[in-house]
Design an enzyme around this catalytic site. Structure first.
Site, mmCIF file in Angstrom:
data_model
loop_
_atom_site.group_PDB
_atom_site.id
_atom_site.type_symbol
_atom_site.label_atom_id
_atom_site.label_comp_id
_atom_site.label_asym_id
_atom_site.label_seq_id
_atom_site.Cartn_x
_atom_site.Cartn_y
_atom_site.Cartn_z
ATOM 1 N N HIS A 90 -30.005 -35.190 17.705
ATOM 2 C CA HIS A 90 -29.756 -35.978 16.493
ATOM 3 C C HIS A 90 -30.441 -37.343 16.561
ATOM 4 C CE1 HIS A 90 -25.863 -33.688 15.132
ATOM 5 N NE2 HIS A 90 -26.967 -33.004 14.920
ATOM 6 N N TYR A 100 -23.277 -37.357 8.052
ATOM 7 C CA TYR A 100 -22.225 -36.420 8.481
ATOM 8 C C TYR A 100 -21.386 -35.879 7.327
ATOM 9 C CZ TYR A 100 -23.295 -36.514 13.383
ATOM 10 O OH TYR A 100 -23.924 -36.327 14.587
ATOM 11 N N GLU A 142 -23.822 -40.832 19.646
ATOM 12 C CA GLU A 142 -25.181 -41.160 19.196
ATOM 13 C C GLU A 142 -25.380 -42.675 19.145
ATOM 14 O OE1 GLU A 142 -25.398 -38.696 15.653
ATOM 15 O OE2 GLU A 142 -25.080 -36.946 16.938
#
Length: 156
Positions: A90, A100, A142
């Site tokens: 990602h 998301y 992330e």
């Protein structure tokens, strides 16, 4: 990955109960999810390898991940390596936290489309909660990877 507290036991039970169905219909669901997502959000297409869409490998990988999550939702540490791999991917493809909900909405709609009557309100509510919890895990991981990369750039 101690996000288990965010997910109710009822949700865990329901999501786990959908695992066998997801094993059988997972790729149908994820293929439909990408159709919905690309139709409603064409701007997202450029972040995806369209050859991996065409040959079905991307939907297959996602189907495996969704099934893995359903089967192991009560044992999230078992998913750590999968989360790591996906989170790094990602970051490479510049996924943002704002994306998301787009993916989640498309996934839930695809589940409804493919599962039909089996996608009861209870099942959809459980998957909505479960997706929300997992997306938080990814967003945090992330964020940390982006931070680590920035620090490496500063110190190189």
């Amino acid at each position: 990955m101690d996000q288990e507290t965010m997910i109710s036991q009822q949700t865990i039970d329901i999501v786990k109960s959908t695992a066998p169905t997801l094993k059988n219909k997972g790729q149908q669901i994820t293929t439909r999810m990408y159709e919905i997502m690309f139709q409603n959000h064409p701007e997202i297409r450029e972040q995806f390898d369209m050859s991996a869409q065409a040959n079905g490998s991307q939907p297959a990988r996602l189907a495996t991940a969704v099934y893995g999550y359903a089967a192991q939702i009560d044992n999230l540490p078992a998913l750590k390596s999968m989360v790591e791999k996906i989170a790094h991917r990602h970051v490479q493809t510049h996924v943002t936290p704002e994306q998301y909900p787009i993916v989640g909405g498309s996934l839930l709609q695809a589940m409804k489309d493919v599962l039909g009557e089996a996608a009861t309100e209870e099942v959809m509510a459980a998957w909505s909660e479960a997706y929300e919890a997992l997306s938080e895990v990814f967003i945090h991981r992330e964020h940390d990877i982006y931070d680590e990369e920035r620090k490496q750039l500063v110190h190189s």
